[in-house]
Design a protein around this motif. Structure first.
Motif, short mmCIF file in Angstrom:
data_model
loop_
_atom_site.label_atom_id
_atom_site.label_comp_id
_atom_site.label_asym_id
_atom_site.label_seq_id
_atom_site.Cartn_x
_atom_site.Cartn_y
_atom_site.Cartn_z
N LEU A 85 0.86 -1.23 -0.06
CA LEU A 85 -0.16 0.01 0.08
C LEU A 85 0.81 1.28 0.12
CD1 LEU A 85 -2.54 1.55 0.43
CD2 LEU A 85 -2.21 1.32 2.93
N ASP A 86 0.76 2.24 -1.02
CA ASP A 86 1.41 3.41 -1.18
C ASP A 86 0.70 4.45 -0.45
OD1 ASP A 86 2.43 5.90 -1.54
OD2 ASP A 86 2.98 5.45 -3.54
N GLN A 87 0.72 4.60 0.95
CA GLN A 87 -0.14 5.48 1.65
C GLN A 87 -0.41 6.92 1.25
OE1 GLN A 87 1.23 5.62 5.82
NE2 GLN A 87 1.10 3.65 5.84
N THR A 88 0.73 7.56 0.33
CA THR A 88 0.76 8.87 -0.21
C THR A 88 -0.51 8.75 -1.35
OG1 THR A 88 2.63 8.39 -1.79
CG2 THR A 88 2.96 9.60 0.23
N THR A 89 -0.69 7.83 -2.44
CA THR A 89 -1.55 7.57 -3.24
C THR A 89 -2.73 6.87 -2.89
OG1 THR A 89 -0.54 5.92 -4.42
CG2 THR A 89 0.35 8.08 -4.89
N GLY A 90 -2.74 6.10 -2.07
CA GLY A 90 -3.57 4.96 -1.80
C GLY A 90 -3.87 3.90 -2.61
N TYR A 105 -2.98 0.18 -4.08
CA TYR A 105 -2.47 -1.11 -3.54
C TYR A 105 -1.78 -1.74 -5.12
CZ TYR A 105 -5.21 -1.03 0.14
OH TYR A 105 -5.89 -0.52 1.64
N LYS A 129 9.78 4.94 2.88
CA LYS A 129 8.81 5.55 3.82
C LYS A 129 7.49 5.56 3.16
CE LYS A 129 8.58 8.52 7.50
NZ LYS A 129 9.32 9.79 8.41
N GLY A 130 6.41 5.26 3.86
CA GLY A 130 5.01 5.57 3.56
C GLY A 130 4.57 4.38 2.44
N ILE A 131 5.32 3.09 2.60
CA ILE A 131 4.88 2.05 1.83
C ILE A 131 4.56 0.81 3.10
CG2 ILE A 131 5.28 0.26 0.30
CD1 ILE A 131 4.95 3.03 -1.05
N ASP A 132 3.50 0.42 2.89
CA ASP A 132 3.40 -0.64 4.10
C ASP A 132 3.00 -2.12 2.97
OD1 ASP A 132 3.48 1.12 6.08
OD2 ASP A 132 1.17 1.44 5.99
N LYS A 140 6.11 -2.10 7.74
CA LYS A 140 6.24 -0.62 7.40
C LYS A 140 7.54 -0.45 6.60
CE LYS A 140 2.79 1.03 10.08
NZ LYS A 140 1.78 1.41 9.43
#
Length: 101
Positions: free
Chosen positions: A4-9, A11, A83-86, A97
Motif C-alpha cells: 500500500l502506497d499511503q501517499t497515493t492510496g 495497492y 517510507k510510506g509503503i506498507d 512498514k
C-alpha cells in the motif's frame, strides 16, 4: 502480499515469489540468499532467480515503492521499501512498514 502506497492510496499485489523475496529482503537477506529462496536450488535456477529479482526490484522502484540502496557495511544487501509503503500479508494479516528514504 499487498503493498500500500499511503501517499497515493494505490495497492500493489505481489505473487508468491515476489512476497517470499520481499519478506527475505526486509528481513535483511542478501540478494543471492533471496534468489535461492525462490529458485529450484540449482546454479542455473539461482542465476535466473537473481535476474528475475533485478527485474522485480526495477518494477518496485519504477512504481515508487522501493529504493535500492547498498549499505556501506554490506554491499550485497539493499534498502527496500520507501517510507510510506506498507506491506500486508493477506493470509496472516501481518503488516510491515517501509522506512527507507
Amino acid at each position: 502480499m499487498v503493498l500500500l502506497d499511503q501517499t497515493t492510496g494505490r495497492y500493489f499485489e505481489l505473487n508468491q515469489a515476489g512476497a517470499t523475496t520481499l519478506d527475505a529482503l526486509l528481513d535483511g537477506a542478501s540478494l543471492p540468499r533471496a534468489a535461492q529462496l525462490v529458485s529450484d536450488g540449482s546454479r542455473e535456477g539461482t542465476q535466473q532467480a537473481l535476474t528475475d529479482l533485478g527485474s522485480f526490484l526495477g518494477r518496485l522502484t519504477d512504481n515508487g515503492l522501493a529504493t535500492v540502496e547498498e549499505p556501506h557495511d554490506s554491499p550485497d544487501r539493499i534498502g527496500i521499501l520507501r517510507k510510506g509503503i506498507d506491506a500486508f500479508r493477506k493470509t496472516t494479516g501481518t503488516a510491515r512498514k517501509g522506512g527507507g528514504a
